[in-house]
Design a protein around this motif. Structure first.
Motif, PDB file in Angstrom:
ATOM      1  N   THR A 165       0.843  -1.195   0.000  1.00 51.10           N
ATOM      2  CA  THR A 165       0.000   0.000   0.000  1.00 51.10           C
ATOM      3  C   THR A 165       0.872   1.236   0.000  1.00 51.10           C
ATOM      4  O   THR A 165       1.957   1.245   0.581  1.00 51.10           O
ATOM      5  N   GLY A 166       0.408   2.282  -0.645  1.00 51.58           N
ATOM      6  CA  GLY A 166       1.005   3.598  -0.546  1.00 51.58           C
ATOM      7  C   GLY A 166       2.384   3.736  -1.164  1.00 51.58           C
ATOM      8  O   GLY A 166       3.244   2.892  -1.037  1.00 51.58           O
ATOM      9  N   GLY A 167       2.607   4.859  -1.865  1.00 45.14           N
ATOM     10  CA  GLY A 167       3.935   5.222  -2.311  1.00 45.14           C
ATOM     11  C   GLY A 167       4.422   4.514  -3.556  1.00 45.14           C
ATOM     12  O   GLY A 167       5.469   4.862  -4.077  1.00 45.14           O
ATOM     13  N   GLU A 168       3.716   3.500  -4.044  1.00 43.78           N
ATOM     14  CA  GLU A 168       4.182   2.731  -5.183  1.00 43.78           C
ATOM     15  C   GLU A 168       3.285   2.966  -6.406  1.00 43.78           C
ATOM     16  O   GLU A 168       3.030   2.057  -7.175  1.00 43.78           O
ATOM     17  N   VAL A 169       2.802   4.185  -6.535  1.00 45.14           N
ATOM     18  CA  VAL A 169       1.950   4.540  -7.662  1.00 45.14           C
ATOM     19  C   VAL A 169       2.623   5.688  -8.403  1.00 45.14           C
ATOM     20  O   VAL A 169       2.883   6.744  -7.828  1.00 45.14           O
ATOM     21  N   VAL A 170       2.925   5.479  -9.690  1.00 48.45           N
ATOM     22  CA  VAL A 170       3.624   6.494 -10.477  1.00 48.45           C
ATOM     23  C   VAL A 170       2.879   6.708 -11.785  1.00 48.45           C
ATOM     24  O   VAL A 170       2.576   5.760 -12.502  1.00 48.45           O
ATOM     25  N   VAL A 171       2.569   7.978 -12.080  1.00 50.98           N
ATOM     26  CA  VAL A 171       1.925   8.334 -13.336  1.00 50.98           C
ATOM     27  C   VAL A 171       2.986   8.840 -14.308  1.00 50.98           C
ATOM     28  O   VAL A 171       3.774   9.729 -13.978  1.00 50.98           O
ATOM     29  N   GLY A 172       3.020   8.237 -15.500  1.00 48.30           N
ATOM     30  CA  GLY A 172       3.987   8.635 -16.514  1.00 48.30           C
ATOM     31  C   GLY A 172       3.297   9.122 -17.770  1.00 48.30           C
ATOM     32  O   GLY A 172       2.082   9.086 -17.906  1.00 48.30           O
ATOM     33  N   GLY A 173       4.097   9.572 -18.729  1.00 51.49           N
ATOM     34  CA  GLY A 173       3.591  10.114 -19.979  1.00 51.49           C
ATOM     35  C   GLY A 173       4.422  11.310 -20.373  1.00 51.49           C
ATOM     36  O   GLY A 173       5.355  11.706 -19.651  1.00 51.49           O
ATOM     37  N   PHE A 174       4.125  11.902 -21.510  1.00 56.20           N
ATOM     38  CA  PHE A 174       4.873  13.084 -21.948  1.00 56.20           C
ATOM     39  C   PHE A 174       3.898  14.093 -22.507  1.00 56.20           C
ATOM     40  O   PHE A 174       3.128  13.802 -23.417  1.00 56.20           O
ATOM     41  N   LEU A 175       3.949  15.303 -21.958  1.00 55.13           N
ATOM     42  CA  LEU A 175       3.050  16.387 -22.328  1.00 55.13           C
ATOM     43  C   LEU A 175       3.861  17.452 -23.044  1.00 55.13           C
ATOM     44  O   LEU A 175       4.798  18.023 -22.478  1.00 55.13           O
ATOM     45  N   SER A 176       3.530  17.721 -24.307  1.00 58.22           N
ATOM     46  CA  SER A 176       4.272  18.707 -25.082  1.00 58.22           C
ATOM     47  C   SER A 176       4.118  20.100 -24.473  1.00 58.22           C
ATOM     48  O   SER A 176       3.011  20.597 -24.293  1.00 58.22           O
ATOM     49  N   GLY A 177       5.248  20.731 -24.141  1.00 62.77           N
ATOM     50  CA  GLY A 177       5.211  22.061 -23.562  1.00 62.77           C
ATOM     51  C   GLY A 177       4.709  22.100 -22.140  1.00 62.77           C
ATOM     52  O   GLY A 177       4.337  23.159 -21.645  1.00 62.77           O
ATOM     53  N   GLY A 178       4.697  20.978 -21.455  1.00 63.92           N
ATOM     54  CA  GLY A 178       4.205  20.936 -20.077  1.00 63.92           C
ATOM     55  C   GLY A 178       4.837  19.807 -19.304  1.00 63.92           C
ATOM     56  O   GLY A 178       5.862  19.251 -19.700  1.00 63.92           O
TER      57      GLY A 178
END
Length: 505
Positions: A165-178
């Motif tokens: 539980t907790g702390g092992e959640v990561v959101v990834g991706g690439f946002l142009s200009g952000g």
């Protein structure tokens, strides 16, 4: 001349604003923030009760071991709207050491995001420990929540049977200009932002006391006051209502009324209003799914976007794909039972639109290649109670909503409607045509034939600075384009998606 105290206050206010803006906005005016609002095990086996009972968690008859529930909030917490093209890599959520079992969208603002996130074949999907999120447009402060069911245990706690539980959640991706960042507090502010914000508020109060006689700053350049009426297409009315709402929120002095009398009726009402106006252009716009007839010589139109349309049937028909030839034979009465096209044993009931409908004109032009048979044999769409000798059981309604109501209600019904509105009906299926379906990514449209260009007409040229002129300009804004995409329309202002031949005369 301003005194020394005023000049110092102005300088302090400007410096604080610049520092706060640099710290708060410049690292990414386009920014997606996320928070893990819950990440907790589902305790199915209380240790003290093991000798009495063993509980199991099942999902679709499959047992889930070491189950956890995670609740994520994902939001646009930057200062600029985010469109689909801004995602160079779509968002993914990784749950280290766990497996994603299922996901739901319990909350979203606006609620239309739920349909975009859960659309069959193009919505949320998961594999292993990753959750893949489709590219959805997000205006500033738009958000959605994801409730995720997971299975798995922490390696160093597995012996104790404690779920990760907790702390092992990561959101990834690439946002142009952000950028994408994890927020630890409600709105994710950092301590320097709070301090600078507090100082900024103090200076604003000081300056307010010093400059009571300063004139009110000018209104936003895109804003105008007054009242505007927009009438016409029932298919385009829902996104137009939302765009009007956004404009009024931004420009408090504006009042915009959106009516839905049908494309040709809207054009006639605009022409009538223009002829009654002694000089200039009335504060009236007409939205139409088809070009204005040549008899309305004073009307000037702008191409706003492309509306994706669908042939729709009741789910009990048992069909989800038709060839164009089959559709034409349904409408001319060659086929009268769904068994004739591989469906269930049900009589076919055609639900048509009235002659003033732009959607009907688009259907006749792009699919039938002829006029829809005009014989109305049914009052209620269920039987030939108006003309028993007619070849086709056919009724007519005067709006998109009325058509979808009838198709939703009548077991063997078929009709046509705007794609987004059809997707919200539980018993209505949008038919693939020759195996193709509508796609908001215009480059992937290929051979799908059923769409039309949406026009917005004025009577003559609206006066510069008028509400009608300002609103027409606003339709090219990122906010308006995002609303159109949300309703499965392709904005003409987005040159990257549309060819010049579609949105230019």
């Amino acid at each position: 001349m301003p005194d020394t105290e005023t000049i110092l206050a102005l300088a302090g206010l400007a410096a604080t604003a610049v520092l706060w803006a640099v710290e708060r906005f410049l690292p990414g005016r386009k920014r997606i923030g996320y928070r893990v609002q819950m990440d907790t095990p589902i305790g199915m086996n209380p240790q003290d009760a093991h000798s009495l009972v063993q509980l199991r968690l099942l999902r679709q008859e499959q047992e889930i071991s070491d189950a956890t529930l995670a609740l994520l909030r994902i939001e646009n917490d930057g200062s600029k709207d985010i469109v689909r093209q801004d995602y160079q890599e779509p968002l993914t959520v990784e749950f280290t050491g766990r497996t994603v079992i299922g996901v739901e969208v319990p909350d979203a603002n606006p609620t239309d995001l739920i349909g975009m996130l859960t659309r069959p074949g193009a919505g949320l999907r998961h594999s292993g420990n990753r959750l893949h999120i489709p590219k959805v447009p997000l205006n500033t402060r738009n958000h959605f929540k994801l409730l995720v069911l997971l299975s798995g245990t922490d390696e160093d706690a597995a012996g104790r049977g404690r779920a990760r539980t907790g702390g092992e959640v990561v959101v990834g991706g690439f946002l142009s200009g952000g950028r994408i960042r994890r927020n630890t507090q409600r709105w994710g502010p950092r301590k320097p932002s709070l301090a600078l914000g507090g100082l900024f508020i103090v200076l604003v109060g000081l300056l307010g006391g010093l400059l009571l006689s300063t004139p009110t700053p000018p209104a936003r350049a895109e804003c105008a006051t007054g009242r505007l009426t927009i009438d016409g297409s029932t298919a385009f009315a829902p996104p137009m209502q939302e765009i009007a709402r956004q404009y009024q929120a931004r420009c408090p002095g504006a009042a915009i009324d959106v009516a839905r009398s049908g494309s040709l009726s809207g054009l006639a009402n605009l022409n009538r209003s223009g002829r009654a106006t002694r000089s200039g252009s009335p504060s009236f716009l007409a939205m139409s799914d088809v070009p204005a007839p040549s008899i309305y010589g004073r009307l000037q139109g702008e191409r706003v976007g492309v509306i994706l349309l669908s042939l729709v049937v009741n789910e009990r028909t048992g069909v989800d794909n038709l060839t164009l030839d089959q559709v034409r034979k349904i409408y001319d009465g060659t086929y009268t039972n769904w068994q004739d096209v591989g469906g269930n044993d049900l009589p076919i009931h055609v639900v048509g639109r009235d002659a003033g409908s732009g959607t009907r004109r688009a259907f006749e032009t792009t699919v039938l290649h002829r006029s829809e048979p005009g014989v109305v044999s049914s009052y209620d769409c269920t039987g030939k109670d108006r003309d028993e000798r007619a070849r086709v059981t056919r009724c007519e309604v005067n709006s998109t909503t009325g058509l979808l109501d009838a198709v939703d209600r009548v077991a063997g019904a078929v009709g046509y409607a705007e794609t987004y509105a059809a997707a919200k009906r539980p018993h209505v299926i949008a038919i693939r045509l020759d195996g193709h379906e509508p796609d908001i990514e215009w480059g992937q449209q290929h051979e799908y034939p059923f769409w039309t260009v949406e026009f917005l007409y004025s009577y003559g040229h609206p006066a510069d600075g008028s509400l009608a002129a300002k609103f027409l300009t606003y339709l090219n804004s990122d906010t308006a384009k995002n609303v159109m995409r949300m309703y499965k329309h392709v904005p003409c202002a987005d040159d990257r998606s549309l060819s010049a031949s579609v949105c230019r005369p």
